[in-house]
Design a protein around this motif. Structure first.
Motif, PDB file in Angstrom:
ATOM      1  N   TRP A  73      39.486  51.995  44.536  1.00 19.28           N
ATOM      2  CA  TRP A  73      39.432  50.855  45.124  1.00 19.28           C
ATOM      3  C   TRP A  73      37.901  50.516  45.684  1.00 19.28           C
ATOM      4  CZ3 TRP A  73      42.895  46.849  43.932  1.00 19.28           C
ATOM      5  CH2 TRP A  73      42.869  45.857  44.894  1.00 19.28           C
ATOM      6  N   TYR A  74      36.985  49.797  44.926  1.00 16.97           N
ATOM      7  CA  TYR A  74      35.566  49.851  45.512  1.00 16.97           C
ATOM      8  C   TYR A  74      35.086  51.351  45.663  1.00 16.97           C
ATOM      9  CZ  TYR A  74      36.833  44.901  45.880  1.00 16.97           C
ATOM     10  OH  TYR A  74      36.971  43.574  45.627  1.00 16.97           O
ATOM     11  N   SER A  75      35.387  52.094  44.982  1.00 16.03           N
ATOM     12  CA  SER A  75      34.678  53.538  45.165  1.00 16.03           C
ATOM     13  C   SER A  75      33.945  53.909  43.914  1.00 16.03           C
ATOM     14  CB  SER A  75      35.633  54.572  45.673  1.00 16.03           C
ATOM     15  OG  SER A  75      36.823  54.460  44.574  1.00 16.03           O
ATOM     16  N   GLU A 115      31.555  37.660  51.322  1.00 17.19           N
ATOM     17  CA  GLU A 115      31.223  38.369  50.109  1.00 17.19           C
ATOM     18  C   GLU A 115      30.237  37.723  49.349  1.00 17.19           C
ATOM     19  OE1 GLU A 115      35.814  39.974  49.039  1.00 17.19           O
ATOM     20  OE2 GLU A 115      35.009  38.247  48.091  1.00 17.19           O
ATOM     21  N   PHE A 163      36.093  46.466  41.825  1.00 16.26           N
ATOM     22  CA  PHE A 163      34.689  46.690  42.087  1.00 16.26           C
ATOM     23  C   PHE A 163      34.030  45.235  42.275  1.00 16.26           C
ATOM     24  CE2 PHE A 163      35.834  46.833  37.419  1.00 16.26           C
ATOM     25  CZ  PHE A 163      35.088  45.922  36.734  1.00 16.26           C
ATOM     26  N   GLN A 164      32.890  45.237  42.737  1.00 12.47           N
ATOM     27  CA  GLN A 164      31.962  43.669  42.817  1.00 12.47           C
ATOM     28  C   GLN A 164      31.248  43.517  41.464  1.00 12.47           C
ATOM     29  OE1 GLN A 164      31.551  46.635  44.862  1.00 12.47           O
ATOM     30  NE2 GLN A 164      31.810  45.785  47.000  1.00 12.47           N
ATOM     31  N   ILE A 197      32.096  52.157  42.588  1.00 15.18           N
ATOM     32  CA  ILE A 197      30.561  51.527  42.787  1.00 15.18           C
ATOM     33  C   ILE A 197      29.573  52.403  43.137  1.00 15.18           C
ATOM     34  CG2 ILE A 197      31.719  49.188  42.754  1.00 15.18           C
ATOM     35  CD1 ILE A 197      31.454  49.857  45.970  1.00 15.18           C
ATOM     36  N   ARG A 243      26.806  47.381  41.289  1.00 15.98           N
ATOM     37  CA  ARG A 243      27.840  46.183  40.868  1.00 15.98           C
ATOM     38  C   ARG A 243      28.286  46.471  39.252  1.00 15.98           C
ATOM     39  NH1 ARG A 243      24.291  42.109  44.447  1.00 15.98           N
ATOM     40  NH2 ARG A 243      25.825  42.102  46.197  1.00 15.98           N
ATOM     41  N   GLN A 295      34.389  39.333  42.481  1.00 15.51           N
ATOM     42  CA  GLN A 295      35.152  40.534  42.548  1.00 15.51           C
ATOM     43  C   GLN A 295      36.217  40.760  41.208  1.00 15.51           C
ATOM     44  OE1 GLN A 295      34.578  42.394  45.857  1.00 15.51           O
ATOM     45  NE2 GLN A 295      33.039  40.878  45.834  1.00 15.51           N
ATOM     46  N   TYR A 335      39.328  43.187  39.301  1.00 11.90           N
ATOM     47  CA  TYR A 335      40.332  44.122  39.234  1.00 11.90           C
ATOM     48  C   TYR A 335      40.557  44.476  37.843  1.00 11.90           C
ATOM     49  CZ  TYR A 335      39.692  42.281  43.841  1.00 11.90           C
ATOM     50  OH  TYR A 335      38.962  41.799  44.969  1.00 11.90           O
ATOM     51  N   PHE A 368      25.299  50.753  46.186  1.00 10.78           N
ATOM     52  CA  PHE A 368      26.574  49.904  45.523  1.00 10.78           C
ATOM     53  C   PHE A 368      26.212  49.188  44.225  1.00 10.78           C
ATOM     54  CE2 PHE A 368      29.308  49.565  49.529  1.00 10.78           C
ATOM     55  CZ  PHE A 368      28.298  49.926  50.373  1.00 10.78           C
TER      56      PHE A 368
END
Ligand SMILES: C[S@@+](CC[C@H](N)C(=O)[O-])C[C@H]1O[C@@H](n2cnc3c(N)ncnc32)[C@H](O)[C@@H]1O
Length: 215
Positions: free
Chosen positions: A118-120, A202, A150-151, A122, A173, A206, A208, A171
């Motif tokens: 989860w957002y890692s 933001e 993720f972004q 990246i 993207r 985003q 998923y 980060f």
């Protein structure tokens, strides 16, 4: 083996900002119902398939791991930063958190029924992403579920300062189509994807992505 520079830089940076990061983002997930819908769907799918061990890699302050735990999953968190692990243990004593890197997990082959990044992901250097997805594939049992958040974008965001600390933090993207292609190459079948527009605070949409290790 020598540790890649990006892992050392990411760990050092999160160690420096862990407390400020945890305070700044406390409760943020509760303001993101679409994201939570994907996370909760993941939990329901794991539970209805009979449950089993699940890991959140890059668990940070632990809120996501704790939410999965509260939903009855046998889940623990793994994070590169010892400061993040210490905070997560302090704030969620009912949940297990360990230090480690998603690039080389201290888990046996096919040990997990679910894995969340989860957002890692990246923070993984682009050239290391295929090997990291292969590592996720190794530790998941056939039919196991993988959830990524993720972004969306093309250009990395690089910070040399955060919360008043000197850092070296990238980060990356990501493009959902590219990640889905890499997932297929690694032996996953994509089950669902959601892309939402940027919310308050933001700067990018985003994404998923839910995938299953082929049986
Ligand atoms: C943006 S934070 C997200 C934290 C948490 N998943 C959340 O959404 O609240 C990214 C986290 O990933 C961790 N991380 C970065 N690279 C990692 C790696 N190679 N293995 C494990 N954790 C990593 C960082 O230390 C940081 O705690």
């Amino acid at each position: 083996m020598t540790e890649p520079h990006f892992l050392i830089a990411t760990r050092t940076s999160y160690d420096a900002v862990a407390t400020a990061y945890a305070e700044r983002f406390a409760g943020v997930h509760d303001t993101q119902p679409l994201a939570l819908a994907m996370l909760d769907a993941f939990a329901t799918l794991v539970r209805t398939a009979g449950g089993g061990p699940v890991v959140e890699v890059g668990s940070g302050p632990g809120e996501v791991t704790a939410r999965l735990h509260a939903q009855g999953l046998d889940v623990h968190g793994i994070d590169l930063s010892s400061a993040m692990v210490a905070l997560a243990r302090r704030d969620h004593p009912q949940v297990r958190f360990e230090e480690g890197s998603m690039t080389a997990l201290d888990l046996g082959d096919e040990a997990l029924v679910g894995l969340v990044a989860w957002y890692s992901l990246i923070h993984i250097a682009p050239e290391a992403v295929p090997a990291t997805l292969a590592e996720f594939h190794r530790v998941l049992a056939p039919g196991g579920l993988l959830l990524l958040a993720f972004q969306v974008g093309d250009e990395p965001l690089s910070f040399t300062e955060a919360f008043g600390h000197a850092v070296s933090l990238d980060f990356h993207r990501l493009r959902p189509e590219r990640i889905e292609r890499l997932l297929r190459d690694a032996g996953f079948t994509v089950q669902a994807r959601m892309e939402r527009e940027a919310g308050d605070g933001e700067s990018t949409p985003q994404a998923y992505v839910l995938a299953r290790k082929e049986r």
